[in-house]
Structures are given as C-alpha cells and as structure tokens.
Design a protein around this motif. Structure first.
Motif, PDB file in Angstrom:
ATOM      1  N   SER A 109       0.827  -1.196   0.000  1.00  0.00           N
ATOM      2  CA  SER A 109       0.000   0.000   0.000  1.00  0.00           C
ATOM      3  C   SER A 109       0.871   1.260   0.000  1.00  0.00           C
ATOM      4  CB  SER A 109      -0.914  -0.002   1.225  1.00  0.00           C
ATOM      5  OG  SER A 109      -1.788   1.110   1.218  1.00  0.00           O
ATOM      6  N   ALA A 110       1.921   1.260   0.825  1.00  0.00           N
ATOM      7  CA  ALA A 110       2.819   2.419   0.894  1.00  0.00           C
ATOM      8  C   ALA A 110       3.531   2.641  -0.434  1.00  0.00           C
ATOM      9  CB  ALA A 110       3.834   2.225   2.017  1.00  0.00           C
ATOM     10  N   ALA A 111       3.906   1.540  -1.097  1.00  0.00           N
ATOM     11  CA  ALA A 111       4.584   1.654  -2.390  1.00  0.00           C
ATOM     12  C   ALA A 111       3.664   2.273  -3.436  1.00  0.00           C
ATOM     13  CB  ALA A 111       5.066   0.275  -2.850  1.00  0.00           C
ATOM     14  N   VAL A 112       2.410   1.854  -3.456  1.00  0.00           N
ATOM     15  CA  VAL A 112       1.443   2.415  -4.408  1.00  0.00           C
ATOM     16  C   VAL A 112       1.164   3.872  -4.066  1.00  0.00           C
ATOM     17  CG1 VAL A 112      -0.933   2.273  -5.238  1.00  0.00           C
ATOM     18  CG2 VAL A 112       0.410   0.182  -4.934  1.00  0.00           C
ATOM     19  N   ARG A 113       1.065   4.182  -2.780  1.00  0.00           N
ATOM     20  CA  ARG A 113       0.826   5.569  -2.347  1.00  0.00           C
ATOM     21  C   ARG A 113       1.967   6.485  -2.828  1.00  0.00           C
ATOM     22  NH1 ARG A 113      -2.358   7.366   1.740  1.00  0.00           N
ATOM     23  NH2 ARG A 113      -2.550   5.255   2.590  1.00  0.00           N
TER      24      ARG A 113
END
Length: 313
Positions: A109-113
């Motif tokens: 999720s953090a990578a996509v954010r």
C-alpha cells in the motif's frame, strides 16, 4: 456533500469480483457516475444495466475524479495502478484520488501511495469488513486512512457502501486495523467450531446450541450470521481458506516486525493450512467446523433448519 454533488463526481472502479460487484452496485443504485474495469470483462458487463460504463483497461479511468480499487492482492494493485496499462500510465491525465478497498500489506500500500504521489494523486487505504451478502444488506464496515482532507471528500461515497466509515489517521493505519480484524475473524471462527462440536458430541443439536450462544452476551452479528452455515453445512464461499491464510500471514508478519507474540494466531494459521491441505479450498472458511468434526470423530449432517442470519436474507 449533497447527493447532487456526489452525482457530479466521475468515478472509476477496478475489480468486480464477488465483493467489488456488490460494492459498485450500491454506488450505481445511488445514482453515481461510474466507469468500471475488470480483467474478465464479462464479469463487469451486467453492471451496465445499472448505468455503469465498462472500459477496456485501467488507463481508460485516468480522467475520472476518484478511482476505487477492489483487487485480490498486492501484485494486482500495483499492476492496475502503475503497470503498463495502469491508471497512471496516461501521461496527460491522472485521477485526483485513489481509494483502495483491497486487503493488501502495508508495504504494498505504501509503495502504491508513493507512486501515486509522483503524479499528484492522493490515496486512501479503505479496506472493508464483510462479504457480498453483507454489502447487499447495507451492513459493510469500512476503515480508512490517509490525508484527512481527501478522506472528507471520499467519506460520503464510502458511507454509501454500508454502515459507515471509521477514519483512523494518516498513512497505512487502516491496513493494520483490517489485519487485526481478520486475525480475530479466524480465531473466533476456529473457537466457535470447537465449542459447537463439543456441544454436539455432548448431545446438543447445533441449532439449539447456537441459538443460546446468539442470545447470550457472547453472541454477535458475526456468530448469528455464521449460524445458518454451521447448522446446515452450506459452505458457499464468502471468504475462502486461501484468503484467510493470506490475512493471518500478514498479521503474523506484522507481529514479528513489531515484536508482538501471537500464539493463538499462529495456531489458527496452521489449522487453516491443514484445512487447505485436506482439500477445503474453494469454499467458505466456515468449513473449519467440518475439520474440527473429523478430528473429533464426529460425522456431521445438515440439520435442515431455517436459521435467521440477522441480515434480513
């Protein structure tokens, strides 16, 4: 935000599996303008009867104001957002906001954010609790995290999906809440299976035992909802053992990184693994009841009782 304002927003939706289909249906029934993408197009096409537009790729949603994603896992999320045909692959346009309702790791999720931020697209993590029948009954629960200003924009839309939304703060905090929730889901179901089989071996019919449990202070929306399956052995999938194992693994990984021992979670994970190894795969995880019965030397039979699941269905 008024209904008129909501209906002026151009929405995109990626992923129309059992959950995604039910969720986007609610938005459409409330008059929202939604364009939909699904890898298998035929699964999305029935939504046109409710007013949806079906597109050929996530890239076709780049001109939408808000895009929702409801996909199977982290690799799928990364692909539909930043892949070759992803939402961000259009050099000229990008949505203002991405709302991801999938169950993925905090790292993914953090990578996509981070990737979304490079194109000026904010992101909310908004995983959900429930299944397609819960969605249809208007009982879905949503937890959200990310920029509060963007959350306030998305809140009325998320509220249309079910009982309401819990905002828990910035970043990936919603992922942690969902992981903790699904750990409890697995542990509770295994415990309910154990005591139900114990009662039955002691001579108590399952329907009678569960009726008492659901009327006690230990009863819950969940135990009531699961009772018809436990009584009548209907394992039509709502949440599969594979998906439960995935979430238990995410929880154990989080526990290791944060130094939190989880002996009950670890044991439940191995029981679910045993369930899969015994051929319980494309069915509901409530079939933990059957695994427990086999280990107890008990042959289960449907009691063929009409049991209220509490969802009005």
């Amino acid at each position: 935000m008024t209904n008129t304002t909501l209906n002026k927003l151009k929405l995109g939706w990626i992923g129309t599996g059992r959950m995604g289909y039910a969720m986007v249906s609610r938005l459409l029934k409330h008059g929202c303008d939604v364009a939909v993408y699904n890898r298998t197009r035929s699964k999305a096409e029935p939504l046109t009867a409710l007013g949806a537009t079906v597109v050929n790729s996530p890239a076709d949603l780049a001109n939408r104001d808000i895009v929702f994603t409801m996909v199977s896992g982290p690799d799928d999320l990364i692909e539909v957002v930043s892949g070759a045909s992803g939402v961000l692959s259009n050099e000229n346009h990008a949505p203002k906001l991405l709302v991801d309702c999938s169950s993925v790791s905090t790292e993914a999720s953090a990578a996509v954010r981070k990737q979304a931020a490079t194109r000026g697209m904010a992101m909310l993590a908004a995983p959900v609790s429930g299944n397609a029948k819960v969605v249809k009954a208007g009982q879905l629960s949503v937890v959200a995290s990310g920029p509060e200003e963007q959350y306030r924009i998305a809140e009325p839309l998320l509220a249309l999906l079910g009982r309401g939304v819990s905002y828990v703060g910035e970043g990936e905090l919603a992922r942690m809440v969902k992981i903790c929730h699904n750990i409890l889901l697995g542990v509770l179901t295994q415990s309910l299976a154990e005591i139900t089989i114990l009662a039955e071996k002691g001579g108590v019919p399952r329907h009678a035992f569960l009726d008492f449990m659901n009327k006690s202070v230990l009863g819950s929306v969940f135990t009531r909802y699961k009772s018809p399956a436990f009584v009548n052995l209907d394992w039509t999938p709502t949440f599969t053992p594979y998906l439960l194992r995935k979430d238990l693994d995410l929880g154990l990984e989080a526990g290791r990184s944060l130094g939190v021992p989880q002996p009950l979670t670890a044991l439940t994970r191995e029981i679910v693994q045993s369930m899969i190894g015994n051929g319980y795969q494309d069915l509901d995880f409530g079939a933990l009841l059957e695994l427990q019965a086999k280990a107890s030397g008990l042959e289960l039979k449907s009691e063929q009782k009409a049991i209220d699941d509490g969802l009005g269905g």
